[in-house]
Write an enzyme that holds these catalytic residues in place. Structure first.
Site, mmCIF file in Angstrom:
data_model
loop_
_atom_site.group_PDB
_atom_site.id
_atom_site.type_symbol
_atom_site.label_atom_id
_atom_site.label_comp_id
_atom_site.label_asym_id
_atom_site.label_seq_id
_atom_site.Cartn_x
_atom_site.Cartn_y
_atom_site.Cartn_z
ATOM 1 N N GLY A 1 40.280 33.185 42.074
ATOM 2 C CA GLY A 1 38.930 32.760 42.461
ATOM 3 C C GLY A 1 37.966 33.744 41.859
ATOM 4 O O GLY A 1 37.825 34.852 42.341
ATOM 5 N N LYS B 1 36.832 40.686 38.503
ATOM 6 C CA LYS B 1 37.009 40.297 37.097
ATOM 7 C C LYS B 1 35.951 39.303 36.638
ATOM 8 O O LYS B 1 35.508 39.366 35.503
ATOM 9 C CB LYS B 1 38.397 39.676 36.887
ATOM 10 N N GLN C 1 44.655 37.284 39.086
ATOM 11 C CA GLN C 1 45.440 38.135 39.999
ATOM 12 C C GLN C 1 45.396 39.591 39.505
ATOM 13 O O GLN C 1 44.371 40.009 38.993
ATOM 14 C CB GLN C 1 46.887 37.636 40.149
HETATM 15 P P1 IMP Z 1 50.416 32.737 45.307
HETATM 16 O O1 IMP Z 1 49.945 33.206 43.962
HETATM 17 O O2 IMP Z 1 49.502 31.713 45.925
HETATM 18 O O3 IMP Z 1 51.857 32.300 45.282
HETATM 19 O O4 IMP Z 1 50.367 33.992 46.309
HETATM 20 C C1 IMP Z 1 51.218 35.123 46.170
HETATM 21 C C2 IMP Z 1 50.490 36.412 46.529
HETATM 22 O O5 IMP Z 1 49.480 36.670 45.547
HETATM 23 C C3 IMP Z 1 49.765 36.374 47.873
HETATM 24 O O6 IMP Z 1 49.790 37.676 48.439
HETATM 25 C C4 IMP Z 1 48.339 36.022 47.491
HETATM 26 O O7 IMP Z 1 47.405 36.453 48.458
HETATM 27 C C5 IMP Z 1 48.217 36.784 46.200
HETATM 28 N N1 IMP Z 1 47.224 36.217 45.270
HETATM 29 C C6 IMP Z 1 47.349 35.137 44.479
HETATM 30 N N2 IMP Z 1 46.242 34.944 43.745
HETATM 31 C C7 IMP Z 1 45.407 35.938 44.040
HETATM 32 C C8 IMP Z 1 44.103 36.308 43.570
HETATM 33 O O8 IMP Z 1 43.504 35.671 42.695
HETATM 34 N N3 IMP Z 1 43.570 37.423 44.132
HETATM 35 C C9 IMP Z 1 44.232 38.156 45.058
HETATM 36 N N4 IMP Z 1 45.442 37.853 45.519
HETATM 37 C C10 IMP Z 1 46.020 36.757 45.022
#
Ligand code: IMP
Length: 437
Positions: free
Chosen positions: A40, A16, A225
């Site tokens: 990120g 993105k 995400q």
């Molecule tokens: P959290 O958002 O840190 O609570 O993580 C929940 C899930 O979302 C996990 O499987 C993370 O690896 C995934 N996740 C969160 N942010 C990202 C992102 O920016 N890219 C890919 N996966 C993400």
């Protein structure tokens, strides 16, 4: 067309940052509406590579106003650290171009403690594989009505009372997980240190974004995400705690859904996932290794190797529906170069028969559904110089057209390398022209 949402169609990490950055050239305002520093976004500008976690990808453009909406959860240390890093690298006036919604919620040290403890003490198979940035607990506090708004930094007495209440609410959980409860003073000290700088960025994001749209300003909503990580529409419970889908843009920035004109869905030419949870087209072989190594598939926040797999068309059709995708941006096509044959999941065999729908409710139990693949020819030619579709080798063109036809939505853009210029733009939603940029 003045407002465009860019949303990840898979499990995040679709590329993105680059796509938002390209379209940002035409946008006067860029708005993030959900998530926090779990994202990120990698920006490659010339030979410089910058990863931003909270700041919108448009932040490097001096004439672009950037907004962090009320749907976000914000860690003030991360935010100030990113601003300082950009300024250190010579990007001027970053904080002046930024508006932080006074209703965005703050991520506190106790959220990070809980997120980390939960992940490290989870029973076998139960860990989500979160980014440990405190995202889930911060959204829990918001829903429990114990959250701390960024706007509360304006009133330190009220802030301290709120923080105390929330911290007390987590005390038993932290202790039961064997952790150390941070003291109120330790939580307050960095907030008070950051207070003045943060308060100077605060504002009413809903008013700012709504007015921008009414004034025909070109506004880009930058999703973080991806659709399959959405708390309502993703592979629950292996999801994040917010709504990355396009509808989240209205809620998370404080505008009506009818203010959004166009939705762009971003998908890689294959699939990846970080963290735990279902991934039906996952590969554990040489092809998967090729995708990880050639695609540099390592998490930009956590550095974790990403799981890799073939493109999942039913999942794209699902993403097209729940987001109302108008056009695809297909990224990392060049990563497929060198694979002798490429498989694409086109349907699923389920206990109820074959379906072209994404069987999201049957993914929990391993082996319950089986992906059905079609195989396409690979190519060996370098794609990175392609500027129009006809520059691509025939097999790559056939792959792109296959994806477009099966996923049922037209292609707006194809990315063939990490740099800005390594992009084929077929349609620009701000202008509708095929020849820009
Ligand atoms: P959290 O958002 O840190 O609570 O993580 C929940 C899930 O979302 C996990 O499987 C993370 O690896 C995934 N996740 C969160 N942010 C990202 C992102 O920016 N890219 C890919 N996966 C993400």
């Amino acid at each position: 067309m003045s407002s465009v949402v860019i949303v990840g169609a898979q499990w995040g990490d679709e590329g993105k940052g680059k796509i938002v950055d390209i379209y940002t050239e035409f946008a006067e305002m860029v708005v993030r509406y959900a998530g926090g520093p779990n994202a990120g976004h990698t920006l490659v500008i010339g030979d410089e590579k910058i990863i931003v976690r909270l700041l919108p990808s448009g932040i490097l453009r001096e004439n672009t106003r950037c907004v962090l909406g009320q749907g976000m959860v914000v860690d003030v240390d991360v935010l100030l650290g990113e601003i300082d890093e950009l300024e250190r690298r010579g990007h001027r006036g970053v904080a002046d171009r930024l508006l932080l919604s006074d209703r965005a919620h703050l991520i506190m040290p106790y959220h990070i403690v809980v997120d980390t403890l939960r992940e490290s003490t989870a029973a076998e198979g139960k860990a989500i594989g979160t980014t440990k940035k405190g995202i889930g607990p911060a959204y829990e506090d918001k829903v429990k009505r114990l959250g701390v708004h960024a706007g509360m930094l304006k009133d330190t007495e009220r802030l301290e009372a709120k923080v105390k209440m929330a911290l007390d609410g987590w005390r038993a959980t932290i202790e039961s997980l064997g952790g150390e409860v941070p003291s109120l003073a330790d939580v307050m000290a960095p907030l008070l240190a950051a207070r003045e700088r943060i308060v100077s960025m605060l504002g009413n994001a809903s008013v700012a974004v709504d007015e921008a749209i009414k004034n025909k300003t070109r506004v880009l909503f930058e999703g973080a995400q991806g659709t399959l990580l959405d708390v309502d529409h993703g592979t629950y419970p292996f999801v994040t705690s917010s709504n990355p889908v396009s509808g989240g843009a209205a809620i998370g920035s404080g505008i009506g859904p009818n203010r959004i004109n166009t939705v762009i869905g971003i998908t890689k030419a294959y699939a990846t996932r970080v963290g735990a949870g279902p991934f039906p087209t996952e590969l554990d072989d040489a092809d998967g290794k090729h995708l990880r190594e050639v695609g540099a598939e390592f998490g930009s926040v956590t550095g974790r190797p990403r799981r890799t797999g073939w493109l999942d068309v039913p999942a794209l059709r699902y993403a097209a529906r729940v987001n109302g995708v108008d056009g695809w941006a297909l990224t990392k096509l060049d990563v497929l170069t060198g694979l002798p044959r490429i498989r694409v999941c086109v349907a699923y065999d389920t206990p109820d028969g074959r379906t072209e729908d994404f069987p999201i409710d049957m993914l929990d139990e391993p082996g319950r559904v089986t992906p059905v693949y079609e195989e396409l020819e690979g190519w060996t030619e370098d794609l990175t110089g392609a500027q129009v579709l006809s520059d691509l080798p025939a097999a790559a063109r056939a792959y792109v057209r296959f994806m477009e036809e099966r996923a049922g939505v037209p292609l707006y853009l194809v990315s063939v390398g990490p740099r800005r210029r390594e992009t084929i733009v077929l349609h620009n939603p701000f202008f509708g022209r095929a020849d820009a940029p």
